[in-house]
Design an enzyme around this catalytic site. Structure first.
Site, PDB file in Angstrom:
ATOM      1  N   LYS A  35       1.045  -1.185  -0.421  1.00 42.21           N
ATOM      2  CA  LYS A  35      -0.265   0.045  -0.106  1.00 42.21           C
ATOM      3  C   LYS A  35       0.752   1.489   0.138  1.00 42.21           C
ATOM      4  O   LYS A  35       2.089   1.468  -0.201  1.00 42.21           O
ATOM      5  CB  LYS A  35      -0.909   0.109   1.236  1.00 42.21           C
ATOM      6  N   ARG A 133     -10.187  -0.080  15.737  1.00 40.49           N
ATOM      7  CA  ARG A 133     -10.247   0.900  14.760  1.00 40.49           C
ATOM      8  C   ARG A 133     -10.790   0.667  13.618  1.00 40.49           C
ATOM      9  O   ARG A 133     -11.495   0.928  12.840  1.00 40.49           O
ATOM     10  CB  ARG A 133      -7.974   1.079  13.762  1.00 40.49           C
ATOM     11  N   TYR A 254      16.146  30.323   8.462  1.00 44.97           N
ATOM     12  CA  TYR A 254      14.494  31.214   8.310  1.00 44.97           C
ATOM     13  C   TYR A 254      14.734  31.106  10.061  1.00 44.97           C
ATOM     14  O   TYR A 254      14.660  30.121  10.600  1.00 44.97           O
ATOM     15  CB  TYR A 254      13.518  30.224   7.692  1.00 44.97           C
ATOM     16  N   MET A 302      11.832  24.605   2.062  1.00 43.58           N
ATOM     17  CA  MET A 302      11.141  23.937   0.941  1.00 43.58           C
ATOM     18  C   MET A 302      12.320  22.757   0.011  1.00 43.58           C
ATOM     19  O   MET A 302      12.024  21.964   0.052  1.00 43.58           O
ATOM     20  CB  MET A 302      10.222  24.962   0.118  1.00 43.58           C
TER      21      MET A 302
END
Ligand SMILES: *Cc1c(COP(=O)(O)O)cnc(C)c1O
Length: 363
Positions: A35, A133, A254, A302
């Site tokens: 998956k 779940r 940053y 990024m």
């Protein structure tokens, strides 16, 4: 020249890992769980590499299964979340899909489907033994057998999922396994309990089918060591695109979250959170350059990360940095970042090209 940012996927290591786990349960059949694009490693190449060794594949939902068929994968595919709508079952026979049924609605759909289909043994009924779940309540099991006799024929597989098989303390897991087995093992059903952690560490979890995911991809599901050795499959690497010297007291990145305590050499590497490298990786998270460990400094941007490379000699623009993989276990990065190998792997984004290594490639 293209950006030197890659996830190299070692398919030989992948096959090796799968066989290591498989050989622990010689009497079980194995479902290779692929998956989420084979946990980020690429579902189609992974399925091709594992096809000679697995009994079937598992994916989360129908679209993932269809993509495998379109790529020519022919082994049975188990759809772990089951059908989202009755119509999805129409693919059962033509595409050889198998379904996990975890709600009464899905049981009713499958019952309806069986009333006009001659198919046998394509249903896995999931019961909830404590994970809470997915799955039908275990105390309704006898009732379900009465109400859905065709679905609950002895051709179906009864499965459950373990909540804490990867924990060192197996008290809870043993309670789950024992209550599941006491409910279902008297009947003639084939059973499936184990994920990777169960198949590796819990002999009682090894039943007719083991569902093996993360260990195939080389990341052990445990915090502590086990006997089994897994080889890394994904190596994430990126190249250095800038190098600079900064004086003591200057900051990097940053938010100026890292400040040099001495004159420092900073390398800027072409990978960032848009590639799936976690933005919350802290100062000090390691990477490997020229076989030496280097430390992340400043915030992950990024498209870029900055490292202190003062401890490494002769570094040039274009040199490759390994973010995790062969020289740096993905689980080690996961622990720095407060996550697990599963999340790091699955999040490597589409813009990172996957390169496949497969020495045993058959022609
Ligand atoms: C993903 C999944 C697995 C595989 O688990 P790993 O820990 O990756 O081995 C097994 N069973 C189910 C139901 C799953 O969703």
């Amino acid at each position: 020249m293209a950006r030197g940012t890659y996830a190299t996927i070692n398919l030989d290591a992948l096959v090796y890992n799968f066989l290591q786990v498989k050989h622990l349960s010689p009497r079980s059949k194995h479902v290779a769980v692929i998956k989420a694009d084979a946990y980020g490693n690429g579902a189609i190449p992974v399925a091709k590499a594992l096809s000679p060794y697995t009994n079937m594949f598992a994916v989360a939902f129908l679209e993932e299964a269809i993509a495998l068929r379109e790529a020519g994968i022919t082994l049975p595919i188990l759809v772990l979340q089951g059908p989202y709508a009755y119509q999805e079952l129409e693919n059962t026979k033509t595409l050889n899909f198998h379904w996990v049924l975890h709600t009464e609605t899905q049981m009713a759909w499958f019952s309806e489907y069986l009333s006009h289909s001659d198919i046998q043994g394509h249903q896995w009924v999931k019961v909830d033994s404590g994970m809470h779940r997915l799955g039908l309540p275990m105390n309704e099991f006898d009732d379900l057998m009465r109400r859905y006799p065709k679905v609950m024929s002895n051709k179906c597989v009864i499965m459950t999922h373990l909540a804490a098989a990867d924990e060192d303390d197996q008290t809870q897991t043993n309670i789950q396994i024992n209550s599941f087995l006491s409910k279902v093992s008297a009947s003639d059903f084939a059973l499936s309990i184990a994920n990777s952690a169960g198949a590796i560490a819990l002999p009682k979890a090894r039943q007719n089918f083991n569902r093996i995911g993360i260990s195939t991809y080389g990341s052990a599901p445990f915090c502590s060591d086990r006997q089994i050795t897994l080889r890394p499959v994904m190596t994430l690497s990126a190249s250095i695109i800038a190098i600079r010297e900064i004086p003591k007291g200057d900051t990097v990145g940053y938010g100026m979250t890292w400040q040099a305590t001495k004159p420092t050499t900073i390398a800027t590497v072409a990978i960032g959170y848009a590639d799936g490298y976690p933005r919350h990786a802290k100062n000090g998270t390691p990477a490997v350059l020229h076989n030496r460990r280097i430390s992340l400094v400043g915030r992950v941007s990024m498209d870029m990360i900055t490292y202190d490379i003062s401890n490494v000699e002769n570094v040039k623009i274009g040199d490759m940095v390994e973010l995790w993989g062969n020289q740096l276990p993905i689980n080690e990065i996961a622990s720095y970042v407060g996550t697990i190998g599963y999340e790091l792997m699955t999040r490597v984004s589409k813009r990172v090209p996957r390169k496949y290594i497969h020495a045993k490639e058959k022609t």
